[in-house]
Design a protein around this motif. Sequence first.
Motif, PDB file in Angstrom:
ATOM      1  N   ASN A 134      18.841 -13.300 -20.074  1.00 21.06           N
ATOM      2  CA  ASN A 134      18.375 -14.668 -20.332  1.00 21.06           C
ATOM      3  C   ASN A 134      19.545 -15.632 -20.543  1.00 21.06           C
ATOM      4  OD1 ASN A 134      16.329 -16.587 -20.491  1.00 21.06           O
ATOM      5  ND2 ASN A 134      16.109 -16.390 -22.710  1.00 21.06           N
ATOM      6  N   CYS A 135      20.663 -15.328 -19.919  1.00 23.49           N
ATOM      7  CA  CYS A 135      21.824 -16.221 -19.884  1.00 23.49           C
ATOM      8  C   CYS A 135      22.715 -15.700 -18.755  1.00 23.49           C
ATOM      9  CB  CYS A 135      22.558 -16.264 -21.228  1.00 23.49           C
ATOM     10  SG  CYS A 135      23.269 -14.701 -21.791  1.00 23.49           S
ATOM     11  N   ASP A 136      23.955 -16.189 -18.668  1.00 26.97           N
ATOM     12  CA  ASP A 136      24.810 -15.737 -17.567  1.00 26.97           C
ATOM     13  C   ASP A 136      25.704 -14.566 -17.934  1.00 26.97           C
ATOM     14  OD1 ASP A 136      26.527 -17.104 -19.235  1.00 26.97           O
ATOM     15  OD2 ASP A 136      27.318 -18.456 -17.702  1.00 26.97           O
ATOM     16  N   LEU A 137      25.471 -13.950 -19.081  1.00 23.15           N
ATOM     17  CA  LEU A 137      26.193 -12.734 -19.436  1.00 23.15           C
ATOM     18  C   LEU A 137      25.715 -11.591 -18.541  1.00 23.15           C
ATOM     19  CD1 LEU A 137      28.160 -11.578 -21.721  1.00 23.15           C
ATOM     20  CD2 LEU A 137      26.056 -10.709 -22.788  1.00 23.15           C
ATOM     21  N   PRO A 138      26.627 -10.777 -17.998  1.00 22.78           N
ATOM     22  CA  PRO A 138      26.191  -9.654 -17.157  1.00 22.78           C
ATOM     23  C   PRO A 138      25.263  -8.710 -17.916  1.00 22.78           C
ATOM     24  CG  PRO A 138      28.542 -10.042 -16.889  1.00 22.78           C
ATOM     25  CD  PRO A 138      28.098 -10.916 -18.027  1.00 22.78           C
ATOM     26  N   ALA A 139      24.279  -8.175 -17.199  1.00 22.77           N
ATOM     27  CA  ALA A 139      23.267  -7.331 -17.824  1.00 22.77           C
ATOM     28  C   ALA A 139      23.874  -6.097 -18.485  1.00 22.77           C
ATOM     29  CB  ALA A 139      22.221  -6.922 -16.791  1.00 22.77           C
TER      30      ALA A 139
END
Length: 296
Positions: free
Chosen positions: A242-247
């Motif tokens: 739910n953001c641009d941090l890698p899963a």
Amino acid sequence: MEYLAALVGLGLAAAIWGIAIERHLFVIRRETVAVLPTGSPEITVLHIGDIHMAPWQKRKQRWVHALGQLKPDLVINTGDNLGHTQAIGPVLTALAPLTERPGVFVNGSNDYYAPVLRNPLGYLAKPSERSNGQKLDTARLLSGFQSAGWLNLNNRGGQLSIRGVQLGFIGVDDAHDELDDIGSLPGQATALKNCDVILGVSHAPYMRVLEAMADAGAEVLFAGHTHGGQVCLPGFGALVTNCDLPAKNAKGLSAWKFGDRKLILNVVAGLGHSIFAPVRFACRPEVRLITLVAKP
């Protein structure tokens, strides 16, 4: 037909597990991070976030209240405490033993607005839209924390002396709703030049926040927001953050480098979920107990 029946049965079993069982299996995750100056005593940090409390969640309230027995040296609360318009009282009561300890906090969007119904499949395409639910009495929540002595780090810094170690903190308001003033971070850090170590605090671990925190001199960034993916694939992990941090970095510790700056990110998977998505799968609700120790 047999394969279809087996598939339906498997799906039903997974739904029962995620909805009726796993989302109640709260756990304490323990880690050690070496960031303190040589000779410093150990400092235990209880990282709690994404409680998403609702008034009827008595089991969760009792479990959070019992965390006071850990007697951490420091509590870091990374926001999204609320999950209902009537949750402020239950949250403050549940956290009461922890607010007796030194602490710091930032807000998440759910500390400003009540949750709304969303299409859960939409998270697979992109992060959710900005919050548009009913406005909450955020001032009451903040007053409860601040009157107990916790430092408000929403786009501001602060410092605490813990076991003789001078800890500096830099923080931002919720990046998911674009309330983060990352431009304030260098100034926050400058005011903490006499501290032994600087810790960053943010609700949502957007990449712009990670880089700005590293540039400002934070050695560890504490964040939440991702729910650890909330619904994960066993053996694979989170599908979304739910953001641009890698899963792959949806929860736990990870190391980052921006130019010559290094940063350790600690993401807590949190204790809750939206009342409109009451499920956890392959991602138990958690708090994190981080022991800060001296660098080798």
